[in-house]
Design a protein around this motif. Structure first.
Motif, PDB file in Angstrom:
ATOM      1  N   LEU A 206      68.885   7.373  -0.376  1.00  0.00           N
ATOM      2  CA  LEU A 206      69.055   6.424  -0.068  1.00  0.00           C
ATOM      3  C   LEU A 206      68.922   6.590   1.403  1.00  0.00           C
ATOM      4  O   LEU A 206      68.671   5.307   2.335  1.00  0.00           O
ATOM      5  CB  LEU A 206      70.769   6.276  -0.805  1.00  0.00           C
ATOM      6  N   ASN A 207      69.277   7.206   2.914  1.00  0.00           N
ATOM      7  CA  ASN A 207      69.136   7.644   3.542  1.00  0.00           C
ATOM      8  C   ASN A 207      67.620   7.881   4.357  1.00  0.00           C
ATOM      9  O   ASN A 207      67.197   7.208   5.699  1.00  0.00           O
ATOM     10  CB  ASN A 207      70.241   7.995   4.260  1.00  0.00           C
ATOM     11  N   GLY A 208      66.468   7.263   3.296  1.00  0.00           N
ATOM     12  CA  GLY A 208      65.429   7.687   3.874  1.00  0.00           C
ATOM     13  C   GLY A 208      64.848   9.653   4.116  1.00  0.00           C
ATOM     14  O   GLY A 208      63.984   9.543   4.683  1.00  0.00           O
ATOM     15  N   ARG A 209      65.666  10.098   3.813  1.00  0.00           N
ATOM     16  CA  ARG A 209      65.712  11.489   4.357  1.00  0.00           C
ATOM     17  C   ARG A 209      64.995  12.547   3.196  1.00  0.00           C
ATOM     18  O   ARG A 209      65.956  13.448   2.733  1.00  0.00           O
ATOM     19  CB  ARG A 209      67.463  12.808   4.257  1.00  0.00           C
ATOM     20  N   THR A 210      63.928  11.653   2.717  1.00  0.00           N
ATOM     21  CA  THR A 210      63.207  12.702   1.487  1.00  0.00           C
ATOM     22  C   THR A 210      62.539  13.786   1.888  1.00  0.00           C
ATOM     23  O   THR A 210      62.020  14.546   0.926  1.00  0.00           O
ATOM     24  CB  THR A 210      61.749  11.512   0.992  1.00  0.00           C
ATOM     25  N   ASN A 211      61.552  13.946   3.060  1.00  0.00           N
ATOM     26  CA  ASN A 211      61.262  15.375   3.344  1.00  0.00           C
ATOM     27  C   ASN A 211      62.260  16.520   3.482  1.00  0.00           C
ATOM     28  O   ASN A 211      62.037  17.680   2.565  1.00  0.00           O
ATOM     29  CB  ASN A 211      61.222  15.187   5.213  1.00  0.00           C
ATOM     30  N   ALA A 212      63.318  16.388   3.882  1.00  0.00           N
ATOM     31  CA  ALA A 212      64.742  17.204   4.434  1.00  0.00           C
ATOM     32  C   ALA A 212      64.905  17.742   2.641  1.00  0.00           C
ATOM     33  O   ALA A 212      65.096  18.353   2.061  1.00  0.00           O
ATOM     34  CB  ALA A 212      65.796  16.793   4.576  1.00  0.00           C
ATOM     35  N   LEU A 213      64.732  16.260   1.988  1.00  0.00           N
ATOM     36  CA  LEU A 213      65.367  16.684   0.041  1.00  0.00           C
ATOM     37  C   LEU A 213      64.744  17.663  -0.266  1.00  0.00           C
ATOM     38  O   LEU A 213      65.196  18.467  -1.265  1.00  0.00           O
ATOM     39  CB  LEU A 213      65.573  15.214  -0.253  1.00  0.00           C
TER      40      LEU A 213
END
Length: 621
Positions: A206-213
């Motif tokens: 939800l915070n936009g941290r898709t790369n790290a996820l």
């Protein structure tokens, strides 16, 4: 000493005794209503500035200062604390003279509740209960796509209704389709540690941290596979694919994987509104955008509006994480308290900057284009709403006069002359009971000699509606002529001669008894004195009269200048206007003393004007 003087003394005493500390100040009126809430680095200096050099303030603030009857302050430890307190008080009390962002709709959010087992669900209501709210989303479709990704990636139920309220023995509710998928293996039954780990992943997404996820999911899948936990690895693989699919749909807008918020404000003076737009960029991708409208913006500077928009956003519950960088379309009035607040919230300095060129400036221009588009839509909505909103006086006028259609567009005519000299006429236009000054017309009477109101009315209507037909202009719903049977008859004859009669209805309004005359009827219609329909007709007629008289005065004044003052040798139009402005009329110029004339227009020119009038007077005698 009057009450007002006493109040001013009390407020001034309070101002003189204020501390030189940061804090919040509140102005109140006689009825103890909050007028304005502000923050300051040094309370005494900031508050004192309101009561000094009032000419430096805009009209809105000068009006507010006249209403101040009391002052309260709250001292804080820092400007950042003052910023939070100021925004909380503004949101709670909605003071009249503060900048207030009002929305015509409630925006959708995704809520993660403040529970041991947090629920994730969509909502339009933000409650101050410790829950986290992600958004707001400009598009419901975008929010639903995020929820669907959460369901597919993490098997997490995202219903707006708590599982506790569902009777599982009766089967899934038909109005919540997601229960069909998750009722048998509801996430509420998971081990607490697994549940909380999943919520952590959801919040990162939800915070936009898709790369790290994505990186962490790949690592988890590899660990599960190495441990021969193939079923678990398959589940993680499905989660990974869902997150990747969502990530690809997000627009890449920055070359670096940076976190930044971009704020822009666009103004539309025609509708007296502004639009603030926020682009939220995380890991270089545009994850969401948000806008708000600001009404009644007269006298407000762009930097003032923009600062209010930025501060309002970051001190609200929906701000989410603080980015590395904040970019703005205009310079803020005072960015220091905001910079301090962001530093304290993030734990390190956050850059606030107005980009002039390059990638960031391009993004700001894109935000401004969005704001311009939204204001355009807003204008269309207001125009449509205005068309649907028909005033009661217009409806009543139709009923009282038994008109064929609603008189939404009224054109009214009046003549003006002084003993037959400089005859003129006016036409005013009212649309939905409001004057539309851009449609007003002035007429010089060309074919009529002497004071003949009937002939003048006939000429003016002939000219007006012949042009309407020739140029295919908008036809009014009702024509009103100022006068009784005679003026109405002349008007009707004019319309018949040019072939316009019957295109719309026409009436005459006689001033003495406020009688309404209609073609073909000998007796007038008497509209009740308190009727809003009669008040509308009177307003239209009086405006036409005012417009005609002002035109006549201007024309007569110009003729007077030309025939009197400009006939004096060495006196031009500019000097004549200067004399009239100072002395008021030609007669006053004639009576003026020589020294007064010379003081106004110079020694030689003043002597000429004085000699002209006094020599003429001597010759007449």
């Amino acid at each position: 000493m009057s009450e007002n003087d006493s109040a001013e003394v009390d407020v001034q005493e309070k101002v003189d005794n204020l501390p030189l500390s940061p804090g919040v100040y509140m102005f109140k009126d006689k009825k103890d209503r909050l007028l304005y809430v502000g923050k300051a680095k040094r309370l005494r200096n900031r508050v004192r500035s309101y009561f000094q050099n009032s000419s430096d303030h805009d009209g809105r603030i000068r009006v507010m200062i006249r209403k101040i009857d009391d002052l309260e302050v709250i001292v804080t430890d820092s400007e950042a604390e003052a910023l939070i307190l100021e925004n909380n008080l503004i949101k709670k009390h909605q003071p009249r003279y503060n900048i207030l962002y009002r929305d015509d709709k409630s925006y959708p959010y995704i809520c993660v509740t403040n529970d041991k087992r947090p629920r994730v669900y969509p909502t339009r209501t933000v409650i101050n209960d410790g829950s986290k709210y992600y958004g707001p989303y400009d598009s419901v479709t975008h929010m639903k796509r995020m929820l669907e990704t959460i369901r597919k990636a993490f098997d997490l139920c995202t219903c707006a209704v708590s599982r506790k309220n569902i009777d599982r023995t009766k089967g899934p509710p038909k109005w919540h389709s997601c229960f069909d998928d998750y009722l048998e293996s509801c996430s509420g039954d998971w081990d607490l540690e697994k549940y909380q780990a999943t919520i952590d992943k959801v919040e990162r997404m939800l915070n936009g941290r898709t790369n790290a996820l994505i990186r962490d999911l790949k690592e988890e899948m590899s660990i599960a596979s190495d441990a021969l936990e193939f079923e678990q690895a398959a589940q993680i693989r499905d989660s990974l694919e869902a997150v990747k699919k969502y990530s690809k749909k997000m627009k890449m807008v920055a070359n670096k994987k940076v976190d930044r918020d971009l704020f822009a404000v666009k103004v539309d003076e025609e509708i007296n509104e502004a639009c603030g737009v926020l682009f939220k960029v995380r890991e270089g991708k545009l994850i969401s955008k948000f806008h708000r409208f600001l009404k009644k913006i007269k006298h407000l500077e762009k930097g003032e509006m923009l600062q209010s928009f930025v501060e309002d956003y970051y001190t609200g519950q929906h701000a989410g994480g603080i980015p590395d960088e904040v970019y703005v379309s205009d310079e803020l009035i005072n960015e220091e308290p905001l910079a301090q607040y962001l530093w304290e919230e993030r734990g390190k300095k956050v850059r606030i900057h107005r980009p002039q060129r390059g990638e960031k400036a391009k993004m700001i221009r894109m935000a401004l284009s969005n704001a311009k588009y939204l204001l355009g839509e807003r204008k269309l909505e207001k125009e449509k709403a205005a068309k649907k909103r028909i005033p009661h006086s217009v409806k009543e006028l139709k009923e009282q006069l038994n008109l064929q259609r609603l008189p939404r567009r009224i054109e009214c005519f009046d003549n003006s002359n002084l003993q037959g000299s400089d005859p003129v006429a006016s036409m005013v236009c009212f649309v939905d009971a409001r004057p539309k000054k851009s449609e007003y017309k002035r007429f010089n009477i060309k074919t009529v000699e002497g004071p003949d109101d009937f002939a003048s009315m006939k000429e003016v209507l002939s000219r007006r509606y012949k042009r309407v037909m020739d140029e295919k202009q908008q036809i009014p719903d009702l024509i009103v002529v100022d006068g009784g049977k005679g003026q109405l008859s002349s008007a009707v004859q004019a319309l018949k001669e040019i072939g316009f009669y019957g295109e719309c209805e026409i009436i005459g309004l006689a001033k003495r008894l406020e009688e309404v005359f209609v073609p073909g009827k000998s007796n007038p219609i008497m509209i009740p004195k308190k009727s809003s329909a009669l008040k509308l007709l009177q307003k239209v007629r009086d405006e036409a009269h005012r417009f005609a008289v002002s035109f006549h005065r201007n024309k007569r004044s110009k003729r007077t200048i030309k025939t009197e003052l400009t006939q004096i040798g060495g006196i031009g139009k500019k000097t004549a206007q200067q004399l009239l402005k100072e002395f008021g009329s030609v007669k006053s110029v004639q009576k003026a003393a020589l020294k007064d004339l010379q003081a106004e227009i110079g020694e030689k020119t003043g002597q000429k004007v004085y000699q002209y009038f006094h020599n003429s007077s001597a010759e007449e005698e």
